[in-house]
Design an enzyme around this catalytic site. Structure first.
Site, PDB file in Angstrom:
ATOM      1  N   GLY A   8       0.765  -1.234  -0.040  1.00 25.17           N
ATOM      2  CA  GLY A   8      -0.092   0.041   0.074  1.00 25.17           C
ATOM      3  C   GLY A   8       0.965   1.216   0.223  1.00 25.17           C
ATOM      4  N   ILE A   9       2.039   1.247  -0.540  1.00 23.83           N
ATOM      5  CA  ILE A   9       2.884   2.272  -0.648  1.00 23.83           C
ATOM      6  C   ILE A   9       2.430   3.481  -1.483  1.00 23.83           C
ATOM      7  N   LEU A  64      -2.137  -8.358  -3.599  1.00 21.12           N
ATOM      8  CA  LEU A  64      -2.537  -8.989  -2.446  1.00 21.12           C
ATOM      9  C   LEU A  64      -3.419 -10.344  -2.609  1.00 21.12           C
ATOM     10  N   LEU A  85      -0.348  -2.097   4.742  1.00 19.56           N
ATOM     11  CA  LEU A  85      -1.397  -1.005   4.817  1.00 19.56           C
ATOM     12  C   LEU A  85      -2.387  -1.477   3.509  1.00 19.56           C
ATOM     13  N   ALA A  87      -5.149  -2.373   1.169  1.00 18.14           N
ATOM     14  CA  ALA A  87      -6.517  -2.804   1.235  1.00 18.14           C
ATOM     15  C   ALA A  87      -7.348  -2.168   0.375  1.00 18.14           C
ATOM     16  N   GLN A  88      -8.477  -2.866   0.143  1.00 12.86           N
ATOM     17  CA  GLN A  88      -9.628  -1.997  -0.588  1.00 12.86           C
ATOM     18  C   GLN A  88     -10.287  -1.414   0.868  1.00 12.86           C
ATOM     19  N   SER A  89     -10.105  -0.099   0.779  1.00  8.36           N
ATOM     20  CA  SER A  89     -10.038   0.827   1.969  1.00  8.36           C
ATOM     21  C   SER A  89     -11.267   1.513   2.179  1.00  8.36           C
ATOM     22  N   TYR A 100     -14.643  -9.085  -3.062  1.00 10.52           N
ATOM     23  CA  TYR A 100     -13.502  -8.591  -3.447  1.00 10.52           C
ATOM     24  C   TYR A 100     -12.951  -7.991  -2.345  1.00 10.52           C
ATOM     25  N   SER A 130      -8.491  -0.991  12.003  1.00  7.51           N
ATOM     26  CA  SER A 130      -9.377   0.168  11.919  1.00  7.51           C
ATOM     27  C   SER A 130     -10.485   0.412  12.950  1.00  7.51           C
ATOM     28  N   GLU A 132     -13.060   1.204  12.415  1.00  6.01           N
ATOM     29  CA  GLU A 132     -14.328   0.681  11.767  1.00  6.01           C
ATOM     30  C   GLU A 132     -14.623  -0.660  12.290  1.00  6.01           C
ATOM     31  N   TYR A 153     -16.402  -4.116   4.721  1.00  9.70           N
ATOM     32  CA  TYR A 153     -15.074  -3.535   5.024  1.00  9.70           C
ATOM     33  C   TYR A 153     -14.590  -3.838   6.560  1.00  9.70           C
TER      34      TYR A 153
HETATM   35  P1  NAP Z   1      -5.540   4.220   0.646  1.00 11.33           P
HETATM   36  O1  NAP Z   1      -5.121   5.498   0.469  1.00 11.33           O
HETATM   37  O2  NAP Z   1      -6.787   3.731  -0.036  1.00 11.33           O
HETATM   38  O3  NAP Z   1      -4.392   3.153   0.033  1.00 11.33           O
HETATM   39  C1  NAP Z   1      -4.406   1.744  -0.001  1.00 11.33           C
HETATM   40  C2  NAP Z   1      -3.262   1.204  -0.573  1.00 11.33           C
HETATM   41  O4  NAP Z   1      -3.609  -0.175  -0.809  1.00 11.33           O
HETATM   42  C3  NAP Z   1      -2.971   1.626  -2.171  1.00 11.33           C
HETATM   43  O5  NAP Z   1      -1.614   1.922  -2.202  1.00 11.33           O
HETATM   44  C4  NAP Z   1      -3.708   0.687  -3.138  1.00 11.33           C
HETATM   45  O6  NAP Z   1      -2.792   0.748  -4.434  1.00 11.33           O
HETATM   46  C5  NAP Z   1      -3.457  -0.547  -2.135  1.00 11.33           C
HETATM   47  N1  NAP Z   1      -4.195  -1.635  -2.648  1.00 11.33           N
HETATM   48  C6  NAP Z   1      -5.396  -1.853  -2.765  1.00 11.33           C
HETATM   49  N2  NAP Z   1      -5.959  -3.014  -3.224  1.00 11.33           N
HETATM   50  C7  NAP Z   1      -4.618  -3.652  -3.451  1.00 11.33           C
HETATM   51  C8  NAP Z   1      -4.220  -5.034  -3.989  1.00 11.33           C
HETATM   52  N3  NAP Z   1      -5.237  -5.877  -4.412  1.00 11.33           N
HETATM   53  N4  NAP Z   1      -2.999  -5.437  -4.244  1.00 11.33           N
HETATM   54  C9  NAP Z   1      -2.118  -4.574  -3.804  1.00 11.33           C
HETATM   55  N5  NAP Z   1      -2.154  -3.218  -3.201  1.00 11.33           N
HETATM   56  C10 NAP Z   1      -3.436  -2.714  -3.071  1.00 11.33           C
HETATM   57  O7  NAP Z   1      -5.757   3.645   2.345  1.00 11.33           O
HETATM   58  P2  NAP Z   1      -5.042   4.511   3.240  1.00 11.33           P
HETATM   59  O8  NAP Z   1      -5.761   5.627   3.853  1.00 11.33           O
HETATM   60  O9  NAP Z   1      -3.611   4.966   3.107  1.00 11.33           O
HETATM   61  O10 NAP Z   1      -5.229   3.458   4.406  1.00 11.33           O
HETATM   62  C11 NAP Z   1      -3.978   2.594   4.685  1.00 11.33           C
HETATM   63  C12 NAP Z   1      -4.419   1.406   5.457  1.00 11.33           C
HETATM   64  O11 NAP Z   1      -4.908   1.704   6.878  1.00 11.33           O
HETATM   65  C13 NAP Z   1      -5.683   0.693   4.715  1.00 11.33           C
HETATM   66  O12 NAP Z   1      -5.477  -0.768   5.119  1.00 11.33           O
HETATM   67  C14 NAP Z   1      -6.729   1.075   5.378  1.00 11.33           C
HETATM   68  O13 NAP Z   1      -8.003   0.209   5.137  1.00 11.33           O
HETATM   69  C15 NAP Z   1      -6.389   1.415   6.747  1.00 11.33           C
HETATM   70  N6  NAP Z   1      -6.916   2.351   7.624  1.00 11.33           N
HETATM   71  C16 NAP Z   1      -6.999   3.502   7.161  1.00 11.33           C
HETATM   72  C17 NAP Z   1      -7.501   4.828   8.069  1.00 11.33           C
HETATM   73  C18 NAP Z   1      -7.652   5.978   7.485  1.00 11.33           C
HETATM   74  O14 NAP Z   1      -8.292   6.640   8.075  1.00 11.33           O
HETATM   75  N7  NAP Z   1      -7.078   6.509   6.473  1.00 11.33           N
HETATM   76  C19 NAP Z   1      -7.898   4.187   9.102  1.00 11.33           C
HETATM   77  C20 NAP Z   1      -7.963   3.106   9.836  1.00 11.33           C
HETATM   78  C21 NAP Z   1      -7.420   2.048   8.868  1.00 11.33           C
HETATM   79  P3  NAP Z   1      -3.596   1.710  -5.485  1.00 11.33           P
HETATM   80  O15 NAP Z   1      -2.823   3.076  -5.335  1.00 11.33           O
HETATM   81  O16 NAP Z   1      -3.031   1.024  -6.707  1.00 11.33           O
HETATM   82  O17 NAP Z   1      -4.931   1.658  -5.371  1.00 11.33           O
HETATM   83  N1  GDD Z   2     -17.116   8.959   1.656  1.00 11.41           N
HETATM   84  C1  GDD Z   2     -18.344   9.869   1.851  1.00 11.41           C
HETATM   85  N2  GDD Z   2     -18.848  10.454   0.745  1.00 11.41           N
HETATM   86  N3  GDD Z   2     -18.744   9.739   3.180  1.00 11.41           N
HETATM   87  C2  GDD Z   2     -19.826  10.533   3.299  1.00 11.41           C
HETATM   88  C3  GDD Z   2     -20.389  11.378   2.418  1.00 11.41           C
HETATM   89  C4  GDD Z   2     -19.958  11.265   0.951  1.00 11.41           C
HETATM   90  O1  GDD Z   2     -20.439  11.938   0.276  1.00 11.41           O
HETATM   91  N4  GDD Z   2     -21.507  12.012   3.007  1.00 11.41           N
HETATM   92  C5  GDD Z   2     -21.578  11.576   4.132  1.00 11.41           C
HETATM   93  N5  GDD Z   2     -20.275  10.763   4.444  1.00 11.41           N
HETATM   94  C6  GDD Z   2     -20.163   9.932   5.817  1.00 11.41           C
HETATM   95  C7  GDD Z   2     -20.069   8.547   5.692  1.00 11.41           C
HETATM   96  O2  GDD Z   2     -21.566   8.029   5.701  1.00 11.41           O
HETATM   97  C8  GDD Z   2     -19.363   8.361   7.123  1.00 11.41           C
HETATM   98  O3  GDD Z   2     -20.330   8.437   8.294  1.00 11.41           O
HETATM   99  C9  GDD Z   2     -18.464   9.301   7.106  1.00 11.41           C
HETATM  100  O4  GDD Z   2     -18.991  10.489   6.153  1.00 11.41           O
HETATM  101  C10 GDD Z   2     -16.823   9.275   6.887  1.00 11.41           C
HETATM  102  O5  GDD Z   2     -16.805   8.417   5.561  1.00 11.41           O
HETATM  103  P1  GDD Z   2     -15.398   8.204   4.849  1.00 11.41           P
HETATM  104  O6  GDD Z   2     -14.765   9.650   4.764  1.00 11.41           O
HETATM  105  O7  GDD Z   2     -15.963   7.491   3.477  1.00 11.41           O
HETATM  106  O8  GDD Z   2     -14.650   7.453   5.953  1.00 11.41           O
HETATM  107  P2  GDD Z   2     -15.185   5.983   6.802  1.00 11.41           P
HETATM  108  O9  GDD Z   2     -15.166   6.417   8.157  1.00 11.41           O
HETATM  109  O10 GDD Z   2     -16.272   5.564   5.993  1.00 11.41           O
HETATM  110  O11 GDD Z   2     -13.898   5.052   6.683  1.00 11.41           O
HETATM  111  C11 GDD Z   2     -12.537   5.617   6.658  1.00 11.41           C
HETATM  112  O12 GDD Z   2     -12.063   5.577   8.123  1.00 11.41           O
HETATM  113  C12 GDD Z   2     -11.848   4.246   8.645  1.00 11.41           C
HETATM  114  C13 GDD Z   2     -11.641   4.344   9.922  1.00 11.41           C
HETATM  115  O13 GDD Z   2     -12.699   4.465  10.713  1.00 11.41           O
HETATM  116  C14 GDD Z   2     -11.570   4.992   5.695  1.00 11.41           C
HETATM  117  O14 GDD Z   2     -10.299   5.441   5.535  1.00 11.41           O
HETATM  118  C15 GDD Z   2     -11.350   3.356   6.147  1.00 11.41           C
HETATM  119  O15 GDD Z   2     -10.363   2.773   5.332  1.00 11.41           O
HETATM  120  C16 GDD Z   2     -10.928   3.283   7.825  1.00 11.41           C
HETATM  121  O16 GDD Z   2     -10.539   2.041   8.246  1.00 11.41           O
END
Ligand code: NAP
Ligand code: GDD
Length: 327
Positions: A8-9, A64, A85, A87-89, A100, A130, A132, A153
């Protein structure tokens, strides 16, 4: 020189973590997906000429879903730290693609752990767990809070969490779960709500967009600043013993609050520009997340520094700058 592998770099966190590890003197290896268009925008500034002799950043194709590739990669790189890191995030997308998401976000973790075991690699493993996973369990949430995922997720992440714990307990692997609450930055994916809002605010301010369509405005999140959260990941792998840690700010704002702060930063009234669209709602929602990161503070010396009002300013200013032509 320590070698690290980041899956996930090319993502938000992977790019900040790569910067951090390179600054600390690591040799950094990253897994990237083959795509028909470039997907390395977030790490292009770190790119080094492959012919350079002192190069410390190496990118490898892999996915992955391809377990044998993970085995051959680990066998050839032999990293001492593995940050998982990838994931389909996207939570909303996971309702459209549950199978998937289970295969990558859930099974992907097992494939990587099993590859480590098959290669007999002596390494430390970070699992991107997470908030989540807490889903419907009311806040505040800490390491002892029961999981109640509310999306495919979230369910996949719960599986990954327990696989990391199982490899720690069954095979004595130094495996940790970082249970990170939402963290954002100017590199946040454009379809997550914070970035969607800050990009729209910048575009509306500059006269390039009229409306912003959003789903549920009442959900509350504990939003922090991504560069600080990757520091916590690194600290977990430097600790004497492997454990699981919540990483969060301890504060919570609604989506509505975030919208209001972002429009206010550019002197606009959000109610004149925002409309509701049911397509952005989820079949089941996570209503409220507020993390208690006391354990990370006590054991890792980590504490969030940036809170939502400052985060909003950083993100809106970055999106305004990106849309403003240079002289
Ligand atoms: P992100 O920006 O969506 O990045 C996801 C990474 O995973 C990207 O590099 C993506 O590649 C890669 N990836 C997706 N599917 C893959 C596959 N099948 N094989 C190999 N690589 C794949 O996510 P992030 O926000 O940096 O988050 C990093 C991690 O922390 C994730 O696991 C996420 O679920 C978790 N997390 C995030 C948050 C948050 O708030 N950001 C909070 C809690 C946990 P591409 O660039 O090619 O798409
Ligand atoms: N994406 C999105 N788009 N979210 C919306 C919208 C919209 O137009 N309108 C309202 N929301 C609300 C969503 O319903 C959710 O309650 C909140 O905004 C945050 O949505 P996201 O920013 O998509 O993040 P997330 O909390 O669902 O998930 C992120 O945080 C998780 C950690 O708690 C992701 O980064 C996950 O990968 C991560 O694990």
């Amino acid at each position: 020189m320590k070698k690290a592998l980041i899956t996930g770099i090319t993502g938000q966190d992977g790019s900040y973590l790569a910067e951090l590890l390179l600054a600390k003197g690591y040799e950094v290896h990253g897994l990237i997906r083959r795509a028909s268009t470039f997907n390395t925008k977030r790490i292009d500034h770190l790119y080094e000429d492959p012919h350079q002799s002192d190069k410390r950043l190496f990118l490898h194709y892999g996915d992955l879903t391809d377990g044998s590739r993970l085995v051959t990669l680990l066998a050839s790189i032999r990293p001492v730290e593995v940050y998982h890191l990838a994931a389909q995030s996207h939570v909303r997308v996971s309702f459209d693609e549950p199978e998937y998401t289970g295969d990558t976000t859930g099974m992907g973790t097992t494939r990587l752990l099993e590859a480590i075991r098959m290669v007999g690699l002596d390494c430390r493993f970070y699992q991107a767990s997470s908030s989540e996973m807490f889903g419907a369990t009311p806040p505040p949430q800490n390491e002892d809070t029961p999981f109640y995922p509310r999306s495919p997720y979230g369910a996949a992440k719960v599986y990954g969490y327990w696989m990391a714990r199982n490899y720690r307990e069954a095979y004595d692997l130094f495996a940790v779960n970082g249970i990170l609450f939402n963290h954002e930055s100017p590199r946040r994916g454009e379809t997550f709500v914070t970035r969607k809002i800050t990009r729209a605010v910048a575009a509306i301010k500059l006269g390039k967009q009229d409306r912003l369509y959003l789903g549920n405005l009442s959900a509350c999140r504990d939003w922090g600043y991504a560069p600080e959260y990757v520091e916590a990941m690194w600290r977990m792998l430097q600790h004497d013993t492997p454990s699981d840690y919540v990483v969060a700010t301890g504060t919570s704002y609604s989506v509505r609050d975030f919208v209001a702060l972002a429009f206010d930063h550019v002197g606009l009234d959000w109610e004149k520009y925002v409309d509701h669209d049911t397509r952005y709602e989820r079949p089941t929602e996570v209503d409220s997340l507020i993390g208690d990161a006391s354990k990370a503070t006590t054991e890792l010396g980590w504490k969030a520094q940036t809170h939502v009002p400052e985060l909003v300013r950083i993100m809106v200013d970055a999106d305004l700058a990106a849309l403003t032509p240079e002289d």
